[in-house]
Scaffold this motif. Structure first.
Motif, PDB file in Angstrom:
ATOM      1  N   LYS A  77       0.810  -1.217   0.000  1.00 28.54           N
ATOM      2  CA  LYS A  77       0.000   0.000   0.000  1.00 28.54           C
ATOM      3  C   LYS A  77       0.845   1.268   0.000  1.00 28.54           C
ATOM      4  N   GLN A  78       1.947   1.245   0.770  1.00 32.45           N
ATOM      5  CA  GLN A  78       2.830   2.404   0.818  1.00 32.45           C
ATOM      6  C   GLN A  78       4.148   2.020   1.476  1.00 32.45           C
ATOM      7  N   VAL A  79       5.125   2.878   1.285  1.00 39.26           N
ATOM      8  CA  VAL A  79       6.440   2.724   1.898  1.00 39.26           C
ATOM      9  C   VAL A  79       6.721   3.970   2.718  1.00 39.26           C
ATOM     10  N   ILE A  80       7.211   3.775   3.928  1.00 39.88           N
ATOM     11  CA  ILE A  80       7.518   4.914   4.800  1.00 39.88           C
ATOM     12  C   ILE A  80       8.978   4.828   5.250  1.00 39.88           C
ATOM     13  N   ILE A  81       9.753   5.854   4.935  1.00 37.25           N
ATOM     14  CA  ILE A  81      11.113   5.976   5.460  1.00 37.25           C
ATOM     15  C   ILE A  81      10.963   6.590   6.844  1.00 37.25           C
ATOM     16  N   HIS A  82      11.111   5.766   7.878  1.00 38.30           N
ATOM     17  CA  HIS A  82      10.672   6.188   9.203  1.00 38.30           C
ATOM     18  C   HIS A  82      11.789   6.537  10.183  1.00 38.30           C
ATOM     19  N   LYS A  83      13.049   6.244   9.817  1.00 38.87           N
ATOM     20  CA  LYS A  83      14.124   6.512  10.784  1.00 38.87           C
ATOM     21  C   LYS A  83      15.441   6.780  10.069  1.00 38.87           C
ATOM     22  N   LEU A  84      16.251   7.635  10.660  1.00 40.81           N
ATOM     23  CA  LEU A  84      17.591   7.940  10.155  1.00 40.81           C
ATOM     24  C   LEU A  84      18.562   7.886  11.322  1.00 40.81           C
ATOM     25  N   VAL A  85      19.490   6.928  11.257  1.00 39.27           N
ATOM     26  CA  VAL A  85      20.467   6.735  12.323  1.00 39.27           C
ATOM     27  C   VAL A  85      21.866   6.647  11.716  1.00 39.27           C
ATOM     28  N   ASP A  86      22.735   7.579  12.101  1.00 40.10           N
ATOM     29  CA  ASP A  86      24.119   7.589  11.626  1.00 40.10           C
ATOM     30  C   ASP A  86      24.208   7.514  10.108  1.00 40.10           C
ATOM     31  N   GLY A  87      23.337   8.251   9.438  1.00 39.32           N
ATOM     32  CA  GLY A  87      23.362   8.304   7.983  1.00 39.32           C
ATOM     33  C   GLY A  87      22.668   7.144   7.289  1.00 39.32           C
ATOM     34  N   ILE A  93       7.502  -1.316   4.936  1.00 39.08           N
ATOM     35  CA  ILE A  93       6.585  -1.591   3.834  1.00 39.08           C
ATOM     36  C   ILE A  93       5.217  -1.906   4.437  1.00 39.08           C
ATOM     37  N   ILE A  94       4.217  -1.141   4.059  1.00 38.95           N
ATOM     38  CA  ILE A  94       2.864  -1.361   4.557  1.00 38.95           C
ATOM     39  C   ILE A  94       2.128  -2.242   3.549  1.00 38.95           C
TER      40      ILE A  94
END
Length: 208
Positions: A77-87, A93-94
């Motif tokens: 249904k959708q993709v969410i980039i939910h976190k950024l850690v040390d680059g 994936i929903i």
């Protein structure tokens, strides 16, 4: 936290990280771009999914996942980039099957490769875009901020570049359109997708 919708702006060879590529995502209702370093295989898979003229004779890994999901009525249904850690970006994936929603962790490159194949939207959170988003230079006269990992960013997502193709000296300008189409078909059958993309670019130039 509010979500921001993204589209794919392009893929370029990373001149600062050997063997890596920069996938550039652009916010839909804004001017910021989100550069993500990905591997060569994932860059090729994303580029092939974006290419309309290139049809692999055998399914790639992400194509196989799509075929498997279709067979069992699983929809991304959708993709969410939910976190950024040390680059490093982390994504989810929903998925949905029989009206039951599931969330699956994935590498961002894999998640986007699948999002393209399912025609699913890509999102990130506003705080991630605030932290990692940049303004890319469109032309030399504009004074905008750039990132060293996004050098030579492509203007369209249909182009796939690599260290190999950038060093290739073969000139396709001398061939007719029919000859180029024949070469394109042969490159696809040989699964030489980098060569196919370069031929496709020359066809586009001749037809424009």
């Amino acid at each position: 936290m509010s979500l921001v919708k993204l589209t794919i702006k392009g893929i370029s060879y990373s001149q600062t990280q050997n063997g890596a590529y920069a996938l550039i995502l652009n916010e839909v209702d804004g001017e910021r771009n989100l550069p993500i370093v990905i591997g060569a295989f994932e860059a090729q898979s994303i580029a092939i999914a974006l290419e309309k003229e290139i049809k692999p004779p055998r399914p790639l890994t992400h194509d196989l996942f799509k075929n498997f999901a279709d067979r069992f009525d699983i929809v991304v249904k959708q993709v969410i980039i939910h976190k950024l850690v040390d680059g490093v970006f982390f994504s989810s994936i929903i998925c949905e099957r029989d009206k039951i929603e599931e969330i699956i962790d994935a590498r961002t490159s894999d998640a986007i490769a699948l999002a393209i194949r399912f025609e699913a939207p890509i999102f990130t959170y506003k705080n991630i875009l605030d932290k990692a988003g940049i303004y890319l230079k469109i032309n030399p006269t504009e004074e905008t901020t750039t990132n060293e990992n996004t050098d030579d960013v492509l203007s369209t997502p249909e182009v796939f570049k690599s260290e190999t193709t950038s060093n290739t000296k073969e000139d396709y300008q001398q061939f007719s359109l029919q000859e180029l189409y024949n070469k394109l078909e042969q490159a696809v059958q040989n699964e030489d997708y980098e060569k196919a993309a370069k031929i496709r670019d020359e066809i586009s130039k001749k037809e424009s």
